[in-house]
Structure formats: C-alpha cells, structure tokens
Design an enzyme around this catalytic site. Sequence first.
Site, short mmCIF file in Angstrom:
data_model
loop_
_atom_site.label_atom_id
_atom_site.label_comp_id
_atom_site.label_asym_id
_atom_site.label_seq_id
_atom_site.Cartn_x
_atom_site.Cartn_y
_atom_site.Cartn_z
N GLY A 183 0.80 -1.23 0.00
CA GLY A 183 0.00 0.00 0.00
C GLY A 183 0.83 1.28 0.00
O GLY A 183 0.31 2.34 0.33
N HIS A 191 8.41 6.22 5.26
CA HIS A 191 7.73 6.96 6.32
C HIS A 191 7.08 5.97 7.27
O HIS A 191 6.47 4.99 6.84
CB HIS A 191 6.70 7.93 5.75
CG HIS A 191 5.83 7.33 4.68
ND1 HIS A 191 6.26 7.17 3.39
CD2 HIS A 191 4.57 6.85 4.72
CE1 HIS A 191 5.31 6.61 2.67
NE2 HIS A 191 4.26 6.40 3.46
P1 5GP Z 1 1.70 5.39 2.00
O1 5GP Z 1 0.41 5.08 1.25
O2 5GP Z 1 2.83 5.62 1.02
O3 5GP Z 1 2.06 4.40 3.06
O4 5GP Z 1 1.45 6.74 2.77
C1 5GP Z 1 1.53 7.99 2.17
C2 5GP Z 1 0.78 8.95 3.06
O5 5GP Z 1 1.14 10.28 2.68
C3 5GP Z 1 -0.74 8.85 2.92
O6 5GP Z 1 -1.30 8.52 4.19
C4 5GP Z 1 -1.16 10.22 2.42
O7 5GP Z 1 -2.37 10.67 2.99
C5 5GP Z 1 0.02 11.11 2.82
N1 5GP Z 1 0.25 12.25 1.95
C6 5GP Z 1 0.22 12.24 0.58
N2 5GP Z 1 0.50 13.48 0.11
C7 5GP Z 1 0.72 14.27 1.21
C8 5GP Z 1 1.05 15.66 1.36
O8 5GP Z 1 1.23 16.42 0.41
N3 5GP Z 1 1.18 16.12 2.65
C9 5GP Z 1 1.00 15.31 3.74
N4 5GP Z 1 1.13 15.88 4.94
N5 5GP Z 1 0.69 14.00 3.61
C10 5GP Z 1 0.55 13.48 2.37
#
Ligand code: 5GP
Length: 118
Positions: free
Chosen positions: A97, A104
């Site tokens: 996901g 992160h």
């Molecule tokens: P992943 O799906 O890669 O584990 O998590 C990426 C996270 O980054 C998601 O929960 C999404 O909501 C967050 N996210 C995406 N773009 C941005 C942004 O521009 N700013 C912030 N603060 N969070 C973001």
Amino acid sequence: MSEDNENCLFCKIVKKQIPAEIVFETKEVIAFCDIDPKAPIHYLIIPKTHISTINDISEENSEIIGLLYEAASKLAVMSGVDKDGYRVVMNCNKDGGQTVYHIHLHFLAGRQLNWPPG
Ligand code: 5GP
Ligand code: ZN
C-alpha cells in the site's frame, strides 16, 4: 538511493518547499500530520535523507530506522497516547500500500485500531 530526490514529495516537505504541519523535528528526522488522516492522530515520521522503500535499507543507512522509532516514542508522550497505545507501520511497494516513495513511519492513535489490517 540515499541521495536527495528532486521530484520527491517528502523531500520537498523536508526542504520546506511544500507546507506541512510539522510536529517534531531533529537533525535527522521530521514528523508531520498526514494530509488525509486515518485516525484522530496520524503523523508521518520520515528520515530527512531520501530512502525510497524498506528494500533500500542497508547497513549503511539503517541507523535512521532507530531514530524514526525514537521519534515515535517521543511523539506518543507528547500526544498523551503512550499509555492507551498507538500503532506504527511502514508500507512497502504496491501490495503493502505504499504510495509515496520516501520511507515513512505512519503513527496512528486516538481510537481502537483494528487487527488484522485490511
Ligand atoms: P503510503 O500510502 O505511502 O504508506 O502513505 C503515504 C501517506 O502520505 C498517505 O497517508 C497520504 O495521505 C500522505 N500524503 C500524501 N501526500 C501528502 C502531502 O502532500 N502532505 C501530507 N502531509 N501528507 C501526504
Ligand atoms: Zn524523498
């Protein structure tokens, strides 16, 4: 892949080129509120150096992972959820996901979290 990535969204947040609600910062680590929170408290804790996925962690850069967890521990106390509990999770690639390719740690808290995750 430990170099700064010009097109990386989270590198831009590190460089303050894109605004974010920063809740914690050290020389090596920064944490900010997720733009689309999945729990009442949802922070993203990231290394300031660019690492794309867990697959890019090696003995050269793995020290940073301990610092991400140290930040999580501090954020738990700062947010008052250390006793009630919280979850930290890192997604990897498509099936995990992952949508942003700069590692992160999701820090989720403030409600009963389900297990197993979907
Ligand atoms: P992943 O799906 O890669 O584990 O998590 C990426 C996270 O980054 C998601 O929960 C999404 O909501 C967050 N996210 C995406 N773009 C941005 C942004 O521009 N700013 C912030 N603060 N969070 C973001
Ligand atoms: Zn990056």
